[in-house]
Write an enzyme that holds these catalytic residues in place. Structure first.
Site, PDB file in Angstrom:
ATOM      1  N   ASN A   1       1.355   2.898  -2.522  1.00  0.00           N
ATOM      2  CA  ASN A   1       0.787   3.942  -3.378  1.00  0.00           C
ATOM      3  C   ASN A   1      -0.633   4.609  -2.675  1.00  0.00           C
ATOM      4  O   ASN A   1      -0.862   5.469  -2.800  1.00  0.00           O
ATOM      5  CB  ASN A   1       0.485   3.243  -4.702  1.00  0.00           C
ATOM      6  CG  ASN A   1       1.498   3.264  -5.721  1.00  0.00           C
ATOM      7  OD1 ASN A   1       1.911   4.291  -6.303  1.00  0.00           O
ATOM      8  ND2 ASN A   1       2.160   2.049  -5.801  1.00  0.00           N
TER       9      ASN A   1
ATOM     10  N   HIS B   1      -0.184  -0.023 -13.309  1.00  0.00           N
ATOM     11  CA  HIS B   1       0.666  -1.219 -13.773  1.00  0.00           C
ATOM     12  C   HIS B   1       2.121  -0.930 -14.032  1.00  0.00           C
ATOM     13  O   HIS B   1       2.657   0.056 -14.630  1.00  0.00           O
ATOM     14  CB  HIS B   1       0.185  -1.586 -15.235  1.00  0.00           C
ATOM     15  CG  HIS B   1       0.836  -3.068 -15.577  1.00  0.00           C
ATOM     16  ND1 HIS B   1       0.643  -3.994 -15.234  1.00  0.00           N
ATOM     17  CD2 HIS B   1       1.656  -3.124 -16.645  1.00  0.00           C
ATOM     18  CE1 HIS B   1       1.384  -5.253 -15.625  1.00  0.00           C
ATOM     19  NE2 HIS B   1       1.985  -4.375 -16.676  1.00  0.00           N
TER      20      HIS B   1
ATOM     21  N   GLY C   1       0.908  -1.119  -0.014  1.00  0.00           N
ATOM     22  CA  GLY C   1      -0.055   0.033   0.088  1.00  0.00           C
ATOM     23  C   GLY C   1       0.736   1.418  -0.018  1.00  0.00           C
ATOM     24  O   GLY C   1       0.352   2.330   0.538  1.00  0.00           O
TER      25      GLY C   1
ATOM     26  N   LEU D   1      -9.990  -9.453 -12.281  1.00  0.00           N
ATOM     27  CA  LEU D   1     -11.806  -8.764 -12.227  1.00  0.00           C
ATOM     28  C   LEU D   1     -12.174  -9.659 -13.319  1.00  0.00           C
ATOM     29  O   LEU D   1     -11.875  -9.376 -14.449  1.00  0.00           O
ATOM     30  CB  LEU D   1     -11.828  -7.558 -11.840  1.00  0.00           C
ATOM     31  CG  LEU D   1     -11.407  -7.097 -10.478  1.00  0.00           C
ATOM     32  CD1 LEU D   1     -11.182  -5.489 -10.420  1.00  0.00           C
ATOM     33  CD2 LEU D   1     -11.886  -7.722  -9.381  1.00  0.00           C
TER      34      LEU D   1
ATOM     35  N   MET E   1      -4.058  -7.482  -6.789  1.00  0.00           N
ATOM     36  CA  MET E   1      -3.507  -8.542  -7.741  1.00  0.00           C
ATOM     37  C   MET E   1      -4.333  -9.568  -8.070  1.00  0.00           C
ATOM     38  O   MET E   1      -4.072 -10.713  -8.424  1.00  0.00           O
ATOM     39  CB  MET E   1      -2.175  -8.783  -7.009  1.00  0.00           C
ATOM     40  CG  MET E   1      -1.155  -8.051  -6.231  1.00  0.00           C
ATOM     41  SD  MET E   1      -0.519  -7.127  -7.883  1.00  0.00           S
ATOM     42  CE  MET E   1       0.314  -8.311  -8.601  1.00  0.00           C
TER      43      MET E   1
ATOM     44  N   ASP F   1      -5.057  -5.721 -18.484  1.00  0.00           N
ATOM     45  CA  ASP F   1      -3.925  -4.465 -18.799  1.00  0.00           C
ATOM     46  C   ASP F   1      -3.902  -3.743 -20.235  1.00  0.00           C
ATOM     47  O   ASP F   1      -2.852  -3.343 -20.865  1.00  0.00           O
ATOM     48  CB  ASP F   1      -2.655  -5.075 -18.591  1.00  0.00           C
ATOM     49  CG  ASP F   1      -2.351  -5.563 -17.178  1.00  0.00           C
ATOM     50  OD1 ASP F   1      -3.051  -4.825 -16.125  1.00  0.00           O
ATOM     51  OD2 ASP F   1      -1.501  -6.444 -16.911  1.00  0.00           O
TER      52      ASP F   1
HETATM   53  C1  GAR Z   1       2.992  -1.414  -7.527  1.00  0.00           C
HETATM   54  O1  GAR Z   1       4.290  -1.379  -7.810  1.00  0.00           O
HETATM   55  C2  GAR Z   1       2.134  -1.660  -8.697  1.00  0.00           C
HETATM   56  O2  GAR Z   1       2.465  -1.332  -9.720  1.00  0.00           O
HETATM   57  C3  GAR Z   1       2.079  -3.258  -8.865  1.00  0.00           C
HETATM   58  O3  GAR Z   1       1.942  -3.533  -7.261  1.00  0.00           O
HETATM   59  C4  GAR Z   1       2.834  -2.724  -6.728  1.00  0.00           C
HETATM   60  C5  GAR Z   1       2.018  -2.308  -5.467  1.00  0.00           C
HETATM   61  O4  GAR Z   1       2.723  -1.421  -4.440  1.00  0.00           O
HETATM   62  N1  GAR Z   1       0.793  -3.681  -9.437  1.00  0.00           N
HETATM   63  C6  GAR Z   1       0.486  -4.725 -10.074  1.00  0.00           C
HETATM   64  O5  GAR Z   1       1.622  -5.468 -10.538  1.00  0.00           O
HETATM   65  C7  GAR Z   1      -0.577  -4.877 -10.964  1.00  0.00           C
HETATM   66  N2  GAR Z   1      -0.661  -5.953 -11.815  1.00  0.00           N
HETATM   67  P1  GAR Z   1       2.056  -1.001  -3.398  1.00  0.00           P
HETATM   68  O6  GAR Z   1       1.055  -1.998  -2.672  1.00  0.00           O
HETATM   69  O7  GAR Z   1       3.252  -0.695  -2.484  1.00  0.00           O
HETATM   70  O8  GAR Z   1       1.408   0.214  -3.689  1.00  0.00           O
END
Ligand code: GAR
Length: 230
Positions: A25, A123, A23, A107, A104, A159
């Site tokens: 982001n 992504h 999390g 859906l 992840m 995607d």
């Molecule tokens: C991020 O790097 C995002 O790009 C990736 O998961 C990570 C989550 O980081 N998403 C994917 O791979 C989606 N296919 P976070 O939980 O620290 O935000």
């Protein structure tokens, strides 16, 4: 359509966030919201994993959290059950925008098509290249010179929805998959709030729809690209 930016309406954009992991982001969005730097209200967070650190981040910020990982009997939730509960929760929160930030699970088309708000996904690759998983290992193995991240509209095809924004960096010959991930995540932490700001302000729109106060000539050619040094 996102309509929080109509003339005279300065209500924050209601954002729901779906997560599965750390999390980081989500934290960037929480920090920007709390600092008044982003005109959003995070109305709720849904996690499909009970061990996601994102849950702690949301709770610390007193944001409602729904953990949809197991059914009452203790069995892991299948995707259909997850989607039924997630739909009901989202309908309660009434978001203007749903953000997949490190979510992840794949859906279904039915869930995406019937979602109560447009959905965007972060992504870790320069789409349309490297859809799916393990993007860092794959770009290194391919000997690519650039990598980065994209934010795209979520559609039934994985995607593959319209790419709204991208941030990119040059790959160094010393980069490993691990440190490339760290470098790209720094880009993500800038790209996600920037993109949501552009959506909230109506600079970007989803599904090519114009907001009432915009001229068609305002719309930029997509994707918008950020070249960053990280
Ligand atoms: C991020 O790097 C995002 O790009 C990736 O998961 C990570 C989550 O980081 N998403 C994917 O791979 C989606 N296919 P976070 O939980 O620290 O935000």
């Amino acid at each position: 359509m996102i309509d929080s930016n109509e003339k005279g309406n300065h209500k924050p954009l209601r954002v729901a966030v779906l997560v599965s992991g750390s999390g980081s982001n989500l934290q960037v969005l929480i920090d920007a919201m709390q600092a008044g730097a982003l005109p959003i209200e995070i109305v709720g967070v849904i996690s499909n994993r009970e061990d996601a650190y994102a849950i702690t981040r949301a709770k610390d910020a007193t944001i409602p959290v729904a953990v949809l990982s197991h059914v009452a009997s203790g069995k892991r939730m299948g995707i259909k059950t997850f989607e039924t509960h997630a739909s009901a929760q989202l309908t309660t929160w009434q978001p203007d925008l749903i953000v997949l930030a490190g979510f992840m699970r794949v859906l279904s088309a039915e869930f995406i098509d019937n979602a109560p708000a447009p959905m965007i996904n972060l992504h870790p690759a320069l789409l349309p290249a490297y859809k799916g998983l393990d993007t860092y290992q794959r770009v290194i193995q391919a000997g690519d010179r650039h990598h980065g991240c994209s934010i795209h509209v979520v559609t039934a095809e994985l995607d593959a929805g319209t790419v709204l924004t991208q941030a990119l960096l040059e790959i160094n010959h010393k980069d490993t998959a691990n440190n490339l991930q760290t470098r790209v995540q720094k880009l993500e932490h800038q790209l996600l709030p920037w993109t949501i700001l552009l959506l909230a302000k109506g600079v970007l729109s989803l599904n090519n729809e114009q907001l009432p106060n915009q001229q068609p000539t305002c719309m930029p050619t997509l994707p918008l690209k950020l070249y960053l040094d990280s």
